[in-house]
Design a protein around this motif. Sequence first.
Motif, mmCIF file in Angstrom:
data_model
loop_
_atom_site.group_PDB
_atom_site.id
_atom_site.type_symbol
_atom_site.label_atom_id
_atom_site.label_comp_id
_atom_site.label_asym_id
_atom_site.label_seq_id
_atom_site.Cartn_x
_atom_site.Cartn_y
_atom_site.Cartn_z
ATOM 1 N N THR A 1 0.848 -1.191 0.000
ATOM 2 C CA THR A 1 0.000 0.000 0.000
ATOM 3 C C THR A 1 0.884 1.240 0.000
ATOM 4 O O THR A 1 2.078 1.160 0.309
ATOM 5 C CB THR A 1 -0.893 0.032 1.260
ATOM 6 O OG1 THR A 1 -0.047 0.173 2.417
ATOM 7 C CG2 THR A 1 -1.760 -1.213 1.378
ATOM 8 N N ASP A 2 0.294 2.384 -0.306
ATOM 9 C CA ASP A 2 1.061 3.632 -0.298
ATOM 10 C C ASP A 2 1.666 3.904 1.076
ATOM 11 O O ASP A 2 2.818 4.339 1.180
ATOM 12 C CB ASP A 2 0.185 4.806 -0.732
ATOM 13 C CG ASP A 2 -0.142 4.771 -2.213
ATOM 14 O OD1 ASP A 2 0.465 3.963 -2.952
ATOM 15 O OD2 ASP A 2 -1.006 5.555 -2.636
ATOM 16 N N ALA A 3 0.910 3.623 2.122
ATOM 17 C CA ALA A 3 1.413 3.861 3.480
ATOM 18 C C ALA A 3 2.602 2.946 3.784
ATOM 19 O O ALA A 3 3.604 3.393 4.362
ATOM 20 C CB ALA A 3 0.302 3.644 4.505
ATOM 21 N N LYS B 1 12.210 11.792 -1.120
ATOM 22 C CA LYS B 1 11.315 12.760 -0.467
ATOM 23 C C LYS B 1 10.179 13.160 -1.415
ATOM 24 O O LYS B 1 9.027 13.284 -0.984
ATOM 25 C CB LYS B 1 12.082 13.996 0.002
ATOM 26 C CG LYS B 1 12.953 13.735 1.199
ATOM 27 C CD LYS B 1 12.139 13.183 2.351
ATOM 28 C CE LYS B 1 13.000 12.719 3.488
ATOM 29 N NZ LYS B 1 12.288 11.853 4.427
ATOM 30 N N SER B 2 10.477 13.351 -2.676
ATOM 31 C CA SER B 2 9.438 13.684 -3.658
ATOM 32 C C SER B 2 8.433 12.549 -3.791
ATOM 33 O O SER B 2 7.218 12.784 -3.847
ATOM 34 C CB SER B 2 10.053 13.979 -5.027
ATOM 35 O OG SER B 2 10.798 15.154 -4.984
ATOM 36 N N LEU B 3 8.929 11.328 -3.842
ATOM 37 C CA LEU B 3 8.040 10.170 -3.938
ATOM 38 C C LEU B 3 7.187 10.034 -2.680
ATOM 39 O O LEU B 3 5.981 9.763 -2.768
ATOM 40 C CB LEU B 3 8.860 8.909 -4.191
ATOM 41 C CG LEU B 3 8.126 7.606 -4.472
ATOM 42 C CD1 LEU B 3 7.061 7.761 -5.561
ATOM 43 C CD2 LEU B 3 9.125 6.515 -4.859
ATOM 44 N N LYS C 1 1.891 10.687 -0.010
ATOM 45 C CA LYS C 1 1.073 11.327 1.024
ATOM 46 C C LYS C 1 -0.062 12.151 0.404
ATOM 47 O O LYS C 1 -1.174 12.158 0.918
ATOM 48 C CB LYS C 1 1.949 12.215 1.916
ATOM 49 C CG LYS C 1 2.843 11.428 2.837
ATOM 50 C CD LYS C 1 3.748 12.334 3.631
ATOM 51 C CE LYS C 1 4.749 11.531 4.437
ATOM 52 N NZ LYS C 1 5.714 12.381 5.126
ATOM 53 N N SER C 2 0.221 12.831 -0.697
ATOM 54 C CA SER C 2 -0.820 13.659 -1.343
ATOM 55 C C SER C 2 -1.917 12.790 -1.965
ATOM 56 O O SER C 2 -3.064 13.213 -2.026
ATOM 57 C CB SER C 2 -0.198 14.561 -2.400
ATOM 58 O OG SER C 2 0.214 13.825 -3.531
ATOM 59 N N LYS C 3 -1.563 11.592 -2.384
ATOM 60 C CA LYS C 3 -2.564 10.666 -2.928
ATOM 61 C C LYS C 3 -3.542 10.224 -1.862
ATOM 62 O O LYS C 3 -4.716 9.962 -2.148
ATOM 63 C CB LYS C 3 -1.890 9.411 -3.499
ATOM 64 C CG LYS C 3 -1.406 9.539 -4.906
ATOM 65 C CD LYS C 3 -0.711 8.272 -5.390
ATOM 66 C CE LYS C 3 -1.589 7.041 -5.252
ATOM 67 N NZ LYS C 3 -0.921 5.816 -5.738
ATOM 68 N N GLY C 4 -3.075 10.160 -0.630
ATOM 69 C CA GLY C 4 -3.903 9.682 0.477
ATOM 70 C C GLY C 4 -4.863 10.717 1.023
ATOM 71 O O GLY C 4 -5.705 10.412 1.847
ATOM 72 N N LYS C 5 -4.735 11.945 0.573
ATOM 73 C CA LYS C 5 -5.601 13.027 1.113
ATOM 74 C C LYS C 5 -6.893 13.118 0.370
ATOM 75 O O LYS C 5 -7.121 12.750 -0.693
ATOM 76 C CB LYS C 5 -4.865 14.368 1.040
ATOM 77 C CG LYS C 5 -3.701 14.413 1.996
ATOM 78 C CD LYS C 5 -3.018 15.754 1.936
ATOM 79 C CE LYS C 5 -1.843 15.783 2.895
ATOM 80 N NZ LYS C 5 -1.134 17.012 2.898
#
Length: 123
Positions: free
Chosen positions: A61-63, A112-114, A119-123
Amino acid sequence: MEKVHFNFEDFKVYQKALDFTDHVYDLTAKFPKQELYGLTSQFNRAAISIALNTSEGSGNTDAQFNKYLQVADDSIRECVTCSTIAFRRNYITSEENQKTRILLLEMFKMIKSLQNYLKSKGK
């Protein structure tokens, strides 16, 4: 025969991490023999860890991927310290130390960019 390809192999940070691992192996090949189980081993393992964690985390998962990227980031910091020690012990030149640090900074920024993207995808 068809070439087998995994998605994580497309990540630029993964490719850079493999290149960095080659760089570190070339550097540590010149270290004194008494460092084989010390700094040489530690530096090599830390470099490998950047690529390993980038690839291993990509299937989660992204997390979870973010957590693996954090471990890769920690390994980058470890490599900075290994390079600094190698320079202070005169195992590598100032130029080699600087090149190593530039490569590490590049991967650090990519990670850091990735992480910010995930994190922005999860918002």
